[in-house]
Every structure is written in structure tokens, then in C-alpha cells.
Design a protein around this motif. Structure first.
Motif, mmCIF file in Angstrom:
data_model
loop_
_atom_site.group_PDB
_atom_site.id
_atom_site.type_symbol
_atom_site.label_atom_id
_atom_site.label_comp_id
_atom_site.label_asym_id
_atom_site.label_seq_id
_atom_site.Cartn_x
_atom_site.Cartn_y
_atom_site.Cartn_z
ATOM 1 N N ILE A 174 13.709 9.695 -2.990
ATOM 2 C CA ILE A 174 12.304 9.304 -2.815
ATOM 3 C C ILE A 174 11.401 10.352 -3.460
ATOM 4 N N LEU A 205 8.907 10.248 -6.879
ATOM 5 C CA LEU A 205 7.513 10.687 -6.886
ATOM 6 C C LEU A 205 7.286 11.826 -7.874
ATOM 7 N N TYR A 260 2.804 11.782 1.705
ATOM 8 C CA TYR A 260 2.393 11.445 3.071
ATOM 9 C C TYR A 260 2.030 9.963 3.188
ATOM 10 N N ASN A 261 1.450 9.421 2.138
ATOM 11 C CA ASN A 261 0.962 8.037 2.193
ATOM 12 C C ASN A 261 2.037 6.974 2.002
ATOM 13 N N VAL A 262 3.262 7.374 1.661
ATOM 14 C CA VAL A 262 4.324 6.377 1.477
ATOM 15 C C VAL A 262 4.521 5.611 2.790
ATOM 16 N N ASP A 263 4.696 4.311 2.665
ATOM 17 C CA ASP A 263 4.906 3.445 3.835
ATOM 18 C C ASP A 263 6.379 3.497 4.231
ATOM 19 N N PHE A 264 6.780 4.605 4.806
ATOM 20 C CA PHE A 264 8.172 4.752 5.234
ATOM 21 C C PHE A 264 8.525 3.683 6.262
ATOM 22 N N VAL A 265 9.712 3.116 6.126
ATOM 23 C CA VAL A 265 10.123 2.107 7.108
ATOM 24 C C VAL A 265 10.388 2.779 8.454
ATOM 25 N N TYR A 266 10.187 1.998 9.504
ATOM 26 C CA TYR A 266 10.466 2.458 10.858
ATOM 27 C C TYR A 266 11.332 1.417 11.543
ATOM 28 N N ALA A 325 9.638 6.722 13.960
ATOM 29 C CA ALA A 325 8.302 6.187 13.681
ATOM 30 C C ALA A 325 7.604 6.994 12.588
ATOM 31 N N HIS A 326 7.823 8.307 12.603
ATOM 32 C CA HIS A 326 7.287 9.142 11.531
ATOM 33 C C HIS A 326 8.465 9.826 10.858
ATOM 34 N N ASP A 327 8.737 9.433 9.619
ATOM 35 C CA ASP A 327 9.884 9.981 8.919
ATOM 36 C C ASP A 327 9.741 11.491 8.716
ATOM 37 N N MET A 340 7.483 12.523 6.024
ATOM 38 C CA MET A 340 6.061 12.398 6.321
ATOM 39 C C MET A 340 5.595 13.622 7.103
#
Lengths: 460, 460
Positions: free
Chosen positions: A413, A417, A428-434, A441-443, A446
């Protein structure tokens, strides 16, 4: 019209890729590949699986046996042949048949150098003992396995602490052999990992029973019958052992080109343009023996990695074969990204470490965080993430990730980038899956990005 | 100066995030959070772990119990209170205490709507049977667990095949209950997965003994004692069962705002600007009840995901509390990215599926490939990767990845690239790590990118 003569020197990874692409580009060309060893087209990265005994037969590492390669790519294959010199003016390569010592000249229209890199063995540790090994070629691997299987070895010493060393540690442990690793400054994967991340790996190795020592090997004690007795170190220790691997570094193998006047960069690797042409007309180079352009900084770097070998081989093969027809291929700037499994721990890095960046004069700061791989309520394990950024603008320079699982894919990842010139904010703004069982919830990445953001705005 | 009054309506995820950020922004404000249910600040995404019995106590899903929340954020908490109406001119919210049915007016300076989304239950399937459930709130989850633990249930029917349905399948199997899933057109995760990827999940469910049927539930057969007897379907089948979950879709809960004249978009969710201000002065909105801007296409979309709830809550909380001081926060455009563990299979998606893209008039093509997670010589398992791209320019629109391991982290790579407007070439050029035990020489995503490149240049 006469068929074009293309010679490729070096047969492990980049050379065969060059042959394959040259053949795709020009179905008529006369293509010859020259290789010092007995094998071509094999996976050096998979040799640890053979050294460990997980794969019983070294042939399984070979993608194309010589006969199949010849047929598949309609090419000549000269194994056991060493290229001794190049006459750039006459376009002739002089090769020696290592079996017969016979020397002959091969003329070419286009030449591709894919000579790779070789082991650096300090003079004091050079030895003809059957128990002292390096591990670069498939022949080296066979020799290692012969030694390991010829008799019972209780204790092995590995000199060096890079990728090959860590690979072989795992292979030796798999065979039930106790291992001592002599690691410069007690560090592993120098150049990839900063100190705190190296410590995590060293601690893990210690937990597996590996003795990691920061001494330097100064000489070998070899018995008259050629068996190793001990490694002597700079603090006067005598480490008794039955097997030694010297994996203290690599260097690009470029003597052939240097003798012919080809330019090399600071790293000793060939200077090439984006089409992989060397400073000499009609000569391309690819793989571990060339300098690449770093995608993060634009600097010339060595990046001796398998993917670069394949990709650069294809570019050199196409450009050497195309003769002005079609668009030339270019090698994209690269990001150095690696992953290694160390006794069940995933260790991955991409781009620049803080130390490495500062060594070349770049401003760099690092932040390391620890988090979980998944929800605290589901199965999870710890992950450590270190980010490296330019403090002046927040641009990401690199990352290091260590964990039981998922470090390798997470590093991809950041690599993706890095290629875009991304900042810590972009990460920080990547929409990491949860998903509780798969990711928290917060990778961790992140959280690492947030920690770096705070550092950079001076809030800490 | 009088303290500012901030009211937040909705207490699950986005609302508490808004309170926390409002408190950080303004230490003096009087903050009140209003929630219909008994709980605030809990992890709805982790409810399946409670339904399965892996977590015995529902309180473990609660991040802040009410008392702790009050203290930690110095805020008022009104649970069991329903907001009935908003007077936008007078800045008053009328709330009903659901315990006493008492109604009262609360005045506000700033209002934040975080009412989330609710289950869509077809009229024919609405039932007060103790065995017929939905699963949106923690109270719903407790009710489900009460039913499952009150007596032995042999067979359950799940109406719907989205994320909640798949989560609950795993939970029920974990309890040893046989499951029939009524999936529209025999498909799962519609909107996230294209047909071929859905088939992989359905096949996996079938292997776990789940009966996935494409019939539609038309009515319920409930016994006089309130227990369920059967679900009846549109082809006349009678499916006997002891438990029914209706998870047939969700919708944003926006009646409150609509009655007060707030604008909503096509999806029914509130229209907000990038600072999350609604069409009414002094009213912000966040979480599942707002439309977000899609980072790939710029279109307004619903994206009811936990990370968006937290992030948008923080933006709304800050902007409502800042009163012109400091820089406003903005919600970045989002990529819809999800992952779910389905009985040991990782299923992940990001961005647009081909079907979904075409449904909104976007040109889109898809390519699906199968590859290995690691070297063929090491432990590995199959991975399926589907890429979706715009055929006119090669721009990536989305991806779907399914595998035993690593799908979730791999999808994050594509998400990171989607945010940059990347093309298929950009994905192909990523320096994916290679390590025999961790990743193959050519990662599945690289092969997927190559396959799409060939499709796009019409070479196939």
C-alpha cells in the motif's frame, strides 16, 4: 536480410527475461545466452526452500531446463561459458568454455549484459573448506545441501545479517541446526530497517534460539582435512561450528563491462538510460548489474530485486531487438520494496529508512507505532509500523512493517503511494477496510500516519 | 459569554465522534447527545461476534458506557429519547422520552444529525414474532441472542444476502444452526461484487452447508404463540424454520430532517457541503445519513461505512463547535471499500463493480484472474482478483478480491491508487514485494493489471 545477432550474458533471471522479450520482438534474430554456471532460468529467491529440505530436488527451482529453453525461445544456450572480454568496436565477445578452457569469439549486433551481482567475501574469510559456503547461484545451493546432508551438523555460523542470512537461518533451523549469526552492530537488514525495527527481528530470532552477536568474524579455523572447526572473532572468541555461510554483502558484477570502457555509477553498477542502453553503442544492460532511478527521490540507486530483474530484462530485450521499429520500452523509476518471512514473522520494508535517507543527505524523520492486526475482540496479533517522511513537506519516503501476518501486503500500500509522491496526509486519508476478523476499525497504517502528522505539526 | 449549546442526534458511531471532536474544539460548549436506544458509542460491526457466542457479553461492544461517556466528554446523554421534530427558525428540537412518553423542547445553537441508517423490512414480512429479527442496533443483537439461547434452533432463514446476512450466516453456523439464505437472483453482496465473484462466495457458502436460494420471501407463517413456523416464497415453497433474520437492505434515516425541510439527494440521504453543513442554517449532518462525494467519479453516493462515520463525525463536530475560529474541517471524497470474512474466506471490494458503474451510466469493463497467494513451492492458496476499469482511458474504477487470506489488505492497495486517479498501468507498475513464503514473484494484482492492459489495447 541477415538475421540480427543478439548475445545475452547472464542466465539467471534478467537474462532469460531479455531473451524471451527479444524473441517476442524479433522472431528472426539469432539469440545466444551465455552463462558461467550449469543452470539458466531459475529462481534464486526460492533457494532457501531447497536449503531447508522443504523441496528435495533443486530442479524444481528451474523454470526452463536448458533444452526446453532452447526450444521455447529458439535460442542458443552456452552454459559453463564465461564471457572474458568485449570488443566494443568490432562487436565481438570473447568467451571461455569452462569445461575445455577453449576460448572463442562470438560476434554480435546487439549485446545485453545481465551479469547480476555476486557475494562479497572478506579476504580473511576466503576458504576452500567444503564447509564454508556462499549462496548466490543454484550450484552454491546444491553445494550447501550436499554439506548439510553429508553429515550431522550441530551448529552453524552465519556471517552477515541481510536477506540471504535471514533466509538461511530459517532453513538451518528447519533442519534442526543451532545457529549463531554475526551481525554488524547487532543489526539485521541494514539499509532496510532502522534500529528499533531491527531490534524486533533480533528479539524474535533470539526467541527462536538463534544467537545474534555483534562481533566481526576475523578468520576461520579449518582442519587439515578441510573441515571447519571454528570462526574466530574480533573480540577473540572462538565459535566452534560445523558449517559457515558467508553472506556479508553483494556487489554488481561489472568487471567485464568496465574493462570494455562502459561507465558505472557510484554504486559500481552500470549507468544506463531509461531505455537501459549503456554508455557503449549496441550494448544494453539489465538486472542487478545496473543502476535504476529511485521513484521517491530521483536518485540513482541499486535495487537488486527479482521484479526489477524481470522488468528490466524485458525492457533491454525489447530495445535491443527492435532496431528502431515500434516504440522503445522504458524502465519506470523503481521503489525498493522487500518482504521476508523470518521464522514465522513477516518483515517488510519499502523506500528509504531514516538512516539510509540521512546517509545520502535527505532530511528524514521516523515514527514507529504498535497496533493490532484485527479487532481486539477477534483473533489478532501485534503489528509494528514505522513511517519515514520528509519533515519539510510531509512527503512519504518509506515504511517498515513487522507482524505475524499481513506486513507484506500492507507494505504494498505504501509502495503504491510512494510512486505518486504521496504525503502522510494521503496515507491517512486512504479508506482502509474494516472488518473485525480481518482489520481493526483504524488500521495500523492510519494510526502511524496520524502519529506522524502530529509529529510534523509539532504537536507532540 | 454564554456557552454554546450543541445537540447531537444519534449515538452509535458518528454521533459520539462528533461529540468528542466538538468537545476538543470548544471546552465550554454545552453538549447533549440524544439516542433512541439504551446504548451509545458501540461497535455495530462487531455484533456478529456476539451473535455467534464468541463474545458472551454485549457490553464488550460498548466503547463508552453512558456514565463514562458523560464524564469523559463532559456532555449530557439522553438515551431512550427520540427526536420528533426540529424547528429550524427557533432552533429547537422536540424530543420524546420513550420511557415516560413525556415530550420536551431542547434549544440549540448548533445541531448535528447522526441518525444513521435503518433496516428496510418489506411490509409482508413485518412481524412481531419473537423469532423474527432485524440486526441494526445493539438492542437488536441482544434480542437475537435471547432467541438463539432460549431454545434449540435447528434451522434459520436469512432474508437478504448483503453484509449483515453474511455476517450472521457465520454466527449461526458457529452455533451449529443450519442456514438457508434467500438471495435475490442467487447473488450475494450485490453492488459490491459482480456476478462471477458472487458465484465464488455462493459456492463457498454451499460447501459450508448453507443453502443459498434465489427465491423471494413473500410471507411468514407465525404460530398463535408467536413462534415462527415457516417462510413462504414466491415459487410456493414453505421453508420450515425456527428463526428468521430480515436483512434485505438499509436506508438512511432522514425523516426528521425532511420534515424540517432539509434537502436530501437521490439516495434519500442528506445533501451536505464538504464541511458537512446541511441546507439548513446551524445544522450539520454526518455518518450513514449523508451523501458523500465519490473519489473515483465525483458522484454523490451513500457510503455507510464505519470509517466514514468516524471521519464525518469528527468533521461535523469540529465545524459545529468552531464558530468561525480556526480552519474548518472538510470531509475528503471517499472510496467505498469493504471487507468481510465469510466462513474463512476473505471477500473484499473497493470502488465500483462493472454492474454498478453501468447502472449509473459509466463505461466499465471487468477482468477476473485467478492466481496464488505465494510461491507454488511454498504454502499457498488461490486468490481471485477482478479489476474494473474505464475502457476509454484505462482509469481504475474498482476491484474485487477473494481468497483465504490477504484479500482485505490487497484491496487497500487499489483503494490507495483509486484516490489518485490511477490507471491500470499504474497498478501494473507497483513494486509488489516478492518473498516465496509470502507473495509470488508476480502478484495476483499485477497479473490482473496485465490482463486488463491486454484487454484494453485489444490484443485479446
Amino acid at each position: 536480410m541477415k538475421a540480427k545477432k543478439i548475445i545475452v550474458i547472464g542466465g539467471v533471471a534478467s537474462g532469460p527475461a531479455a531473451v524471451a522479450e527479444a524473441r517476442r520482438t524479433d522472431s528472426e534474430a539469432e539469440i545466444t545466452i551465455v552463462e558461467m554456471g550449469p543452470d539458466i532460468s531459475y529462481s534464486a529467491c526460492e533457494m532457501p526452500l531447497y536449503v531447508s529440505g522443504e523441496i528435495a530436488n533443486s530442479e524444481r527451482l528451474v523454470r526452463y531446463p536448458v533444452d526446453q529453453f532452447k526450444e521455447h525461445f529458439s535460442s542458443n544456450v552456452l552454459t559453463h561459458h564465461e564471457a572474458e572480454s568485449i570488443d566494443v568496436q568490432k562487436r565481438v565477445v570473447t568467451v571461455r568454455d569452462l569445461a575445455t578452457q577453449r576460448v572463442r569469439d562470438l560476434s554480435y549486433d546487439k549485446l545485453i549484459l545481465a551479469t547480476g551481482s555476486g557475494a562479497v567475501v572478506p579476504e580473511a574469510l576466503q576458504s576452500s573448506s567444503r564447509d564454508v559456503h556462499i549462496l548466490r547461484s543454484l550450484q552454491d545451493a546444491r553445494s550447501v545441501v550436499d554439506t548439510l546432508e553429508a553429515r550431522t551438523i550441530h551448529h552453524a555460523v552465519i556471517v552477515g545479517s541481510g536477506f540471504v542470512s535471514l533466509d538461511v537461518v530459517e532453513s538451518l533451523l528447519h533442519r534442526g541446526i543451532r545457529v549463531t549469526m554475526l551481525a554488524s552492530e547487532g543489526r539485521v537488514l541494514n539499509g532496510s530497517l532502522d534500529g528499533d525495527m531491527s531490534t524486533l527481528v533480533v528479539d524474535h530470532l533470539s526467541q527462536q534460539g538463534v544467537s545474534v552477536r555483534s562481533e566481526r568474524a576475523t578468520s576461520l579455523d579449518v582442519a587439515p582435512d578441510g573441515s571447519i572447526r571454528a570462526v574466530l572473532t574480533d573480540v577473540g572468541e572462538i565459535i566452534g561450528c560445523g558449517f559457515v555461510l558467508i553472506a556479508a554483502g553483494t556487489r554488481p558484477l561489472t568487471e567485464l563491462g568496465i574493462r570494455a570502457g562502459l561507465k558505472t555509477g557510484k554504486s559500481g553498477a552500470y549507468e544506463v538510460d531509461s531505455q537501459l542502453q549503456t554508455s557503449a553503442p549496441g550494448i544494453w544492460a539489465c538486472g542487478d548489474c545496473i543502476e535504476k532511478k529511485d521513484a521517491v527521490t530521483g536518485k540513482s540507486i541499486r535495487a537488486p530485486l527479482a521484479l526489477n530483474a524481470f522488468r528490466s530484462g524485458r525492457v533491454a530485450g525489447r530495445n535491443a531487438a527492435r532496431s528502431g521499429k515500434g516504440r522503445p520500452s522504458r524502465l519506470e523509476p523503481v521503489v525498493r520494496a522487500t518482504a521476508i518471512s523470518v521464522c514465522g514473522l513477516e518483515v517488510a520494508h519499502t523506500g528509504w529508512s531514516v538512516e539510509e535517507a540521512r546517509n545520502v543527505g535527505l532530511a528524514a524523520v521516523g515514527e514507529t507505532i504498535a497496533h493490532r492486526s484485527a479487532s481486539s475482540l477477534a483473533n489478532h496479533h501485534p503489528l509494528s509500523v514505522r513511517l519515514v517522511a520528509d519533515p519539510s513537506n510531509g512527503k512519504l519516503l518509506g515504511a517498515q512493517i513487522i507482524g505475524v501476518q499481513g506486513a507484506a501486503q500492507r507494505i504494498n500500500i505504501i509502495t503504491a503511494l510512494l510512486r505518486t509522491g504521496a504525503t502522510v496526509d494521503d496515507l491517512y486519508n486512504v479508506d482502509f477496510v474494516y472488518s473485525p476478523r480481518l482489520a481493526p476499525a483504524h488500521d495500523a497504517m492510519m494510526i502511524a500516519a496520524r502519529t506522524m502528522q502530529k509529529r510534523l505539526i509539532g504537536k507532540r
